[in-house]
Design a protein around this motif. Structure first.
Motif, PDB file in Angstrom:
ATOM      1  N   MET A   1       0.845  -1.179   0.000  1.00  0.00           N
ATOM      2  CA  MET A   1       0.000   0.000   0.000  1.00  0.00           C
ATOM      3  C   MET A   1       0.889   1.241   0.000  1.00  0.00           C
ATOM      4  SD  MET A   1      -3.141   0.747   2.452  1.00  0.00           S
ATOM      5  CE  MET A   1      -3.096   2.127   3.502  1.00  0.00           C
ATOM      6  N   ILE A   2       0.577   2.169  -0.871  1.00  0.00           N
ATOM      7  CA  ILE A   2       1.346   3.406  -0.991  1.00  0.00           C
ATOM      8  C   ILE A   2       0.592   4.507  -0.256  1.00  0.00           C
ATOM      9  CG2 ILE A   2       2.306   5.100  -2.575  1.00  0.00           C
ATOM     10  CD1 ILE A   2       2.256   2.831  -4.709  1.00  0.00           C
ATOM     11  N   VAL A   3       1.274   5.176   0.663  1.00  0.00           N
ATOM     12  CA  VAL A   3       0.668   6.260   1.435  1.00  0.00           C
ATOM     13  C   VAL A   3       1.446   7.535   1.136  1.00  0.00           C
ATOM     14  CG1 VAL A   3       0.111   7.102   3.743  1.00  0.00           C
ATOM     15  CG2 VAL A   3      -0.004   4.644   3.251  1.00  0.00           C
ATOM     16  N   PRO A   4       0.802   8.525   0.504  1.00  0.00           N
ATOM     17  CA  PRO A   4       1.511   9.778   0.215  1.00  0.00           C
ATOM     18  C   PRO A   4       1.786  10.560   1.499  1.00  0.00           C
ATOM     19  CG  PRO A   4      -0.777   9.956  -0.445  1.00  0.00           C
ATOM     20  CD  PRO A   4      -0.570   8.555   0.010  1.00  0.00           C
ATOM     21  N   LEU A   5       2.944  11.177   1.555  1.00  0.00           N
ATOM     22  CA  LEU A   5       3.338  11.975   2.707  1.00  0.00           C
ATOM     23  C   LEU A   5       3.350  13.452   2.348  1.00  0.00           C
ATOM     24  CD1 LEU A   5       6.348   9.777   3.870  1.00  0.00           C
ATOM     25  CD2 LEU A   5       3.983   9.698   4.703  1.00  0.00           C
ATOM     26  N   LEU A   6       3.199  14.275   3.340  1.00  0.00           N
ATOM     27  CA  LEU A   6       3.281  15.728   3.214  1.00  0.00           C
ATOM     28  C   LEU A   6       2.415  16.280   2.085  1.00  0.00           C
ATOM     29  CD1 LEU A   6       7.067  16.153   3.991  1.00  0.00           C
ATOM     30  CD2 LEU A   6       5.140  16.427   5.547  1.00  0.00           C
ATOM     31  N   HIS A   7       3.038  16.902   1.081  1.00  0.00           N
ATOM     32  CA  HIS A   7       2.317  17.648   0.045  1.00  0.00           C
ATOM     33  C   HIS A   7       2.017  16.835  -1.209  1.00  0.00           C
ATOM     34  CE1 HIS A   7       2.972  21.368   2.226  1.00  0.00           C
ATOM     35  NE2 HIS A   7       4.200  20.933   2.454  1.00  0.00           N
ATOM     36  N   THR A   8       2.080  15.533  -1.142  1.00  0.00           N
ATOM     37  CA  THR A   8       1.923  14.732  -2.350  1.00  0.00           C
ATOM     38  C   THR A   8       0.521  14.133  -2.483  1.00  0.00           C
ATOM     39  OG1 THR A   8       2.833  12.791  -1.225  1.00  0.00           O
ATOM     40  CG2 THR A   8       4.366  14.154  -2.487  1.00  0.00           C
ATOM     41  N   VAL A   9       0.180  13.820  -3.734  1.00  0.00           N
ATOM     42  CA  VAL A   9      -1.105  13.208  -4.067  1.00  0.00           C
ATOM     43  C   VAL A   9      -0.807  11.980  -4.918  1.00  0.00           C
ATOM     44  CG1 VAL A   9      -3.310  13.550  -5.241  1.00  0.00           C
ATOM     45  CG2 VAL A   9      -2.256  15.463  -4.029  1.00  0.00           C
ATOM     46  N   LEU A  10      -1.400  10.856  -4.557  1.00  0.00           N
ATOM     47  CA  LEU A  10      -1.210   9.620  -5.304  1.00  0.00           C
ATOM     48  C   LEU A  10      -2.285   9.512  -6.366  1.00  0.00           C
ATOM     49  CD1 LEU A  10       0.499   7.002  -5.437  1.00  0.00           C
ATOM     50  CD2 LEU A  10      -1.255   5.936  -4.004  1.00  0.00           C
ATOM     51  N   ILE A  11      -1.864   9.364  -7.624  1.00  0.00           N
ATOM     52  CA  ILE A  11      -2.772   9.365  -8.774  1.00  0.00           C
ATOM     53  C   ILE A  11      -2.570   8.105  -9.601  1.00  0.00           C
ATOM     54  CG2 ILE A  11      -3.360  10.562 -10.930  1.00  0.00           C
ATOM     55  CD1 ILE A  11      -2.401  13.144  -9.566  1.00  0.00           C
ATOM     56  N   LYS A  12      -3.670   7.528 -10.044  1.00  0.00           N
ATOM     57  CA  LYS A  12      -3.638   6.431 -11.015  1.00  0.00           C
ATOM     58  C   LYS A  12      -3.784   7.085 -12.381  1.00  0.00           C
ATOM     59  CE  LYS A  12      -4.002   2.141 -12.534  1.00  0.00           C
ATOM     60  NZ  LYS A  12      -3.031   2.033 -13.576  1.00  0.00           N
ATOM     61  N   PRO A  13      -2.704   7.142 -13.185  1.00  0.00           N
ATOM     62  CA  PRO A  13      -2.795   7.817 -14.477  1.00  0.00           C
ATOM     63  C   PRO A  13      -3.744   7.084 -15.426  1.00  0.00           C
ATOM     64  CG  PRO A  13      -0.622   6.830 -14.206  1.00  0.00           C
ATOM     65  CD  PRO A  13      -1.385   6.569 -12.947  1.00  0.00           C
ATOM     66  N   ASP A  14      -4.330   7.838 -16.346  1.00  0.00           N
ATOM     67  CA  ASP A  14      -5.191   7.249 -17.360  1.00  0.00           C
ATOM     68  C   ASP A  14      -4.385   6.252 -18.186  1.00  0.00           C
ATOM     69  OD1 ASP A  14      -7.297   8.801 -16.502  1.00  0.00           O
ATOM     70  OD2 ASP A  14      -7.021  10.333 -18.039  1.00  0.00           O
ATOM     71  N   GLU A  15      -5.066   5.247 -18.691  1.00  0.00           N
ATOM     72  CA  GLU A  15      -4.417   4.229 -19.513  1.00  0.00           C
ATOM     73  C   GLU A  15      -3.997   4.814 -20.860  1.00  0.00           C
ATOM     74  OE1 GLU A  15      -3.595   1.015 -18.743  1.00  0.00           O
ATOM     75  OE2 GLU A  15      -4.224   1.559 -16.720  1.00  0.00           O
ATOM     76  N   VAL A  16      -2.869   4.365 -21.348  1.00  0.00           N
ATOM     77  CA  VAL A  16      -2.367   4.764 -22.660  1.00  0.00           C
ATOM     78  C   VAL A  16      -2.821   3.708 -23.666  1.00  0.00           C
ATOM     79  CG1 VAL A  16      -0.280   5.124 -24.032  1.00  0.00           C
ATOM     80  CG2 VAL A  16      -0.374   5.925 -21.676  1.00  0.00           C
ATOM     81  N   GLU A  17      -3.320   4.167 -24.799  1.00  0.00           N
ATOM     82  CA  GLU A  17      -3.768   3.245 -25.843  1.00  0.00           C
ATOM     83  C   GLU A  17      -2.580   2.446 -26.382  1.00  0.00           C
ATOM     84  OE1 GLU A  17      -6.899   2.655 -26.795  1.00  0.00           O
ATOM     85  OE2 GLU A  17      -7.581   4.097 -25.312  1.00  0.00           O
ATOM     86  N   THR A  18      -2.761   1.143 -26.525  1.00  0.00           N
ATOM     87  CA  THR A  18      -1.693   0.295 -27.064  1.00  0.00           C
ATOM     88  C   THR A  18      -1.965  -0.100 -28.506  1.00  0.00           C
ATOM     89  OG1 THR A  18      -2.770  -1.676 -26.178  1.00  0.00           O
ATOM     90  CG2 THR A  18      -1.074  -0.647 -24.810  1.00  0.00           C
ATOM     91  N   LYS A  19      -3.144   0.304 -29.012  1.00  0.00           N
ATOM     92  CA  LYS A  19      -3.542   0.028 -30.394  1.00  0.00           C
ATOM     93  C   LYS A  19      -4.245   1.247 -30.963  1.00  0.00           C
ATOM     94  CE  LYS A  19      -5.004  -4.582 -30.438  1.00  0.00           C
ATOM     95  NZ  LYS A  19      -5.974  -5.618 -30.784  1.00  0.00           N
ATOM     96  N   THR A  20      -4.038   1.490 -32.247  1.00  0.00           N
ATOM     97  CA  THR A  20      -4.757   2.576 -32.901  1.00  0.00           C
ATOM     98  C   THR A  20      -6.177   2.114 -33.221  1.00  0.00           C
ATOM     99  OG1 THR A  20      -4.111   1.902 -35.129  1.00  0.00           O
ATOM    100  CG2 THR A  20      -2.616   3.432 -33.972  1.00  0.00           C
ATOM    101  N   ALA A  21      -7.028   3.037 -33.610  1.00  0.00           N
ATOM    102  CA  ALA A  21      -8.412   2.707 -33.957  1.00  0.00           C
ATOM    103  C   ALA A  21      -8.480   1.701 -35.108  1.00  0.00           C
ATOM    104  CB  ALA A  21      -9.169   3.976 -34.315  1.00  0.00           C
ATOM    105  N   SER A  22      -7.492   1.731 -35.988  1.00  0.00           N
ATOM    106  CA  SER A  22      -7.477   0.804 -37.116  1.00  0.00           C
ATOM    107  C   SER A  22      -6.830  -0.545 -36.784  1.00  0.00           C
ATOM    108  CB  SER A  22      -6.773   1.445 -38.310  1.00  0.00           C
ATOM    109  OG  SER A  22      -5.436   1.752 -37.968  1.00  0.00           O
ATOM    110  N   LEU A  87       3.107   9.811  -8.104  1.00  0.00           N
ATOM    111  CA  LEU A  87       3.095  10.589  -6.881  1.00  0.00           C
ATOM    112  C   LEU A  87       3.444  12.020  -7.269  1.00  0.00           C
ATOM    113  CD1 LEU A  87       2.559   9.862  -3.968  1.00  0.00           C
ATOM    114  CD2 LEU A  87       4.983   9.479  -3.662  1.00  0.00           C
ATOM    115  N   VAL A  88       2.456  12.925  -7.163  1.00  0.00           N
ATOM    116  CA  VAL A  88       2.579  14.294  -7.673  1.00  0.00           C
ATOM    117  C   VAL A  88       2.515  15.282  -6.517  1.00  0.00           C
ATOM    118  CG1 VAL A  88       1.483  16.008  -9.180  1.00  0.00           C
ATOM    119  CG2 VAL A  88       1.473  13.616  -9.826  1.00  0.00           C
ATOM    120  N   ASN A  89       3.333  16.327  -6.566  1.00  0.00           N
ATOM    121  CA  ASN A  89       3.235  17.402  -5.578  1.00  0.00           C
ATOM    122  C   ASN A  89       1.941  18.179  -5.808  1.00  0.00           C
ATOM    123  OD1 ASN A  89       5.652  17.002  -4.147  1.00  0.00           O
ATOM    124  ND2 ASN A  89       6.806  18.022  -5.766  1.00  0.00           N
TER     125      ASN A  89
END
Length: 100
Positions: A1-22, A87-89
């Motif tokens: 489990m990741i616990v952010p300290l002080l001024h940080t915010v824990l974020i799950k970034p959006d998924e990156v596409e691994t395939k194009t629409a075609s 982990l973002v400030n």
């Protein structure tokens, strides 16, 4: 489990596409670079001192909120299951995104 300290915010970034629409598969090298440049995601948890120095309440964000943050900011970190988070400030958060 990741616990952010002080001024940080824990974020799950959006998924990156691994395939194009075609249906063309995007190489891992390209998707890794895009993942580092990701600018939005979902808040998992907020550190106890986040936003206080700016006169705001740390409860301005909560788990599940969608946010936009500065490009290439934060530190990519993996939990024990191998799931990647950023982990973002607090100062690098730009906006809260809502569906309204």
């Amino acid at each position: 489990m990741i616990v952010p300290l002080l001024h940080t915010v824990l974020i799950k970034p959006d998924e990156v596409e691994t395939k194009t629409a075609s249906g063309i598969v995007i190489p891992d090298m390209v998707t890794d670079k895009e993942r580092k440049a990701m600018e939005s995601g979902t808040v998992v948890t907020v550190g106890p001192r986040a936003f206080i120095d700016y006169g705001r309440d740390p409860t301005i964000l909560k788990g599940g909120d969608r946010v936009s943050y500065t490009r290439y900011s934060g530190k990519v970190i993996k939990d024990t299951d191998g799931v990647e988070y950023v982990l973002v400030n607090d100062i690098d958060l730009l906006a809260k995104i809502s569906d309204d």
